[in-house]
Write a protein that holds these residues in place. Structure first.
Motif, PDB file in Angstrom:
ATOM      1  N   UNK A   1      81.533 -62.682  -6.295  1.00 24.47           N
ATOM      2  CA  UNK A   1      82.301 -61.500  -6.695  1.00 24.47           C
ATOM      3  C   UNK A   1      83.362 -61.897  -7.730  1.00 24.47           C
ATOM      4  N   UNK A   2      83.588 -61.041  -8.693  1.00 27.13           N
ATOM      5  CA  UNK A   2      84.505 -61.360  -9.793  1.00 27.13           C
ATOM      6  C   UNK A   2      85.934 -61.595  -9.326  1.00 27.13           C
ATOM      7  N   UNK A   3      86.309 -61.062  -8.162  1.00 25.72           N
ATOM      8  CA  UNK A   3      87.676 -61.247  -7.678  1.00 25.72           C
ATOM      9  C   UNK A   3      88.015 -62.724  -7.533  1.00 25.72           C
ATOM     10  N   UNK A   4      87.046 -63.515  -7.138  1.00 26.52           N
ATOM     11  CA  UNK A   4      87.315 -64.926  -6.873  1.00 26.52           C
ATOM     12  C   UNK A   4      87.457 -65.740  -8.163  1.00 26.52           C
ATOM     13  N   UNK A   5      87.126 -65.128  -9.292  1.00 27.10           N
ATOM     14  CA  UNK A   5      87.323 -65.807 -10.566  1.00 27.10           C
ATOM     15  C   UNK A   5      88.710 -65.539 -11.145  1.00 27.10           C
ATOM     16  N   UNK A   6      89.408 -64.539 -10.606  1.00 29.16           N
ATOM     17  CA  UNK A   6      90.737 -64.207 -11.109  1.00 29.16           C
ATOM     18  C   UNK A   6      91.777 -65.199 -10.609  1.00 29.16           C
ATOM     19  N   UNK A   7      92.734 -65.494 -11.461  1.00 26.69           N
ATOM     20  CA  UNK A   7      93.837 -66.352 -11.052  1.00 26.69           C
ATOM     21  C   UNK A   7      94.893 -65.520 -10.319  1.00 26.69           C
ATOM     22  N   UNK A   8      95.566 -66.088  -9.332  1.00 26.79           N
ATOM     23  CA  UNK A   8      96.649 -65.364  -8.667  1.00 26.79           C
ATOM     24  C   UNK A   8      97.893 -65.350  -9.541  1.00 26.79           C
ATOM     25  N   UNK A   9      98.829 -64.438  -9.194  1.00 26.92           N
ATOM     26  CA  UNK A   9      98.821 -63.481  -8.087  1.00 26.92           C
ATOM     27  C   UNK A   9      97.778 -62.371  -8.292  1.00 26.92           C
ATOM     28  N   UNK A  10      97.233 -61.890  -7.188  1.00 27.99           N
ATOM     29  CA  UNK A  10      96.242 -60.829  -7.213  1.00 27.99           C
ATOM     30  C   UNK A  10      96.208 -60.182  -5.837  1.00 27.99           C
ATOM     31  N   UNK A  11      95.756 -58.932  -5.794  1.00 29.79           N
ATOM     32  CA  UNK A  11      95.764 -58.208  -4.519  1.00 29.79           C
ATOM     33  C   UNK A  11      94.533 -57.326  -4.410  1.00 29.79           C
TER      34      UNK A  11
END
Length: 359
Positions: free
Chosen positions: A224-234
């Protein structure tokens, strides 16, 4: 505090100046009934003008009042209340964030000042609006006299982590905290039990413990693309709508174990973002009671994973205590989030203060 698991409302007393935790007081829990939970579920994903929201908001306020009144029967009257409300929709990059419940109404009913609407200011300034417990986690690390970086992992409906360096005296200081949502946690397991067995949860993870995780599904989930994003993220509770379909053909026990493995794998992926490796992971929230979820975490996370209760903190009430702590910070004009906890442009204090009839 009523979280994304929507099981009920936690209330807890805390003595603090908004910086240091002085002491923890008693706590109470009020469960939502099955009928109430169904009304709340109909409001998920809805914004304030949707017709499903008003009846759900009335339930949120009524159950909060019930648990607050019960808590105050035999204990000192608090001087300030922190009221989070119930998150029904969270889209910080689009429509914003929506927590139902009227803090002004609570303030007038209880004749006490209430701090509420904690997330809106952060979102308006470019932040994710979540997670908001990290500054409290920093205070908890100092309270338990931690002497090295560690992680607080909250497993509610959604999972979130706070990496804390307790050597930093202020939570907003550069390098003091990093926080973000890891991925789904209890929500998909609870939803599966509700949909297949009309039960609110797999109590203790007993059914999941008898199952086997399908690691091919876990790997597909991690794409899933969410796991490629750097934090912070929600995340919102419903940000992984395809996850139920991935386990739809599995027997109950295997489906639950696979969902637990997905939650744990998401946490393990999140550990890669920590500035330095934490010495331990302290697990809080309802997920720490799920044996399968804890087993998957210990198998997949490359550091010690402990129930936070082992430190003397109360893992069931940490979120409620956090919003009491944050309420005091708001009242004192202190910050409640920072660029490394929510991605906001600069450290900011959120929250609205409503007073009772006494002013």
């Amino acid at each position: 505090m009523s979280g994304t698991s929507m099981d009920g409302v936690d209330a807890a007393l805390i003595e603090t100046d908004g910086d240091r935790i002085v002491s923890f007081g008693p706590a109470a829990f009020e469960a939502f009934t099955d009928d109430q939970r169904r009304v709340l579920a109909r409001a998920l994903g809805k914004w304030p003008d949707a017709p499903e929201v008003a009846p759900a908001a009335r339930i949120v306020e009524a159950v909060h009042l019930a648990v607050i009144n019960r808590l105050m029967q035999d204990d000192p009257m608090p001087v300030l209340l922190g009221f989070h409300g119930q998150t029904f929709a969270h889209d910080p990059r689009g429509l914003g964030t929506h927590q139902a419940g009227d803090g002004q109404a609570l303030a007038q009913t209880l004749d006490l000042p209430v701090v509420w609407d904690f997330r809106t200011a952060d979102v308006k300034l470019g932040g994710e609006g979540a997670p908001l417990a990290p500054f409290f986690h920093h205070a908890c690390a100092r309270y338990i006299k931690a002497d090295a970086p560690l992680v607080f992992l909250n497993l509610g409906g959604v999972g979130n982590v706070t990496w804390v360096d307790p050597s930093q005296s202020a939570p907003e200081a550069p390098g003091a905290c990093l926080a973000f949502d890891t991925g789904p946690a209890n929500a998909p397991l609870d939803d599966l039990m509700q949909n297949r067995h009309a039960k609110s949860r797999d109590e203790g993870g007993l059914l999941a413990m008898s199952g086997t995780a399908d690691n091919a599904i876990v790997d597909a989930f991690l794409s899933h693309s969410y796991f490629q994003r750097m934090p912070p993220k929600s995340l919102d509770r419903n940000d992984f709508p395809d996850l139920p379909a991935l386990v739809a053909d599995l027997p109950d026990a295997d489906a639950l174990r696979t969902l637990a493995a997905c939650a744990a794998a998401a946490v393990a992926r999140g550990m890669e973002h920590c500035p330095t490796a934490p010495t331990r992971v302290l697990v809080t929230g309802g997920g720490r009671h799920n044996a399968a979820l804890m087993a998957e975490l210990r198998a997949r996370v490359p550091m010690d994973v402990d129930n936070i209760d082992s430190t003397g903190l109360n893992g069931d009430m940490l979120e409620a205590q956090a919003f009491g702590y944050l309420a005091v910070r708001v009242a004192r004009g202190l910050t409640t989030s920072s660029p490394t906890t929510t991605g906001v442009a600069a450290a900011v204090g959120g929250g609205v203060i409503s007073t009772g009839f006494g002013g």
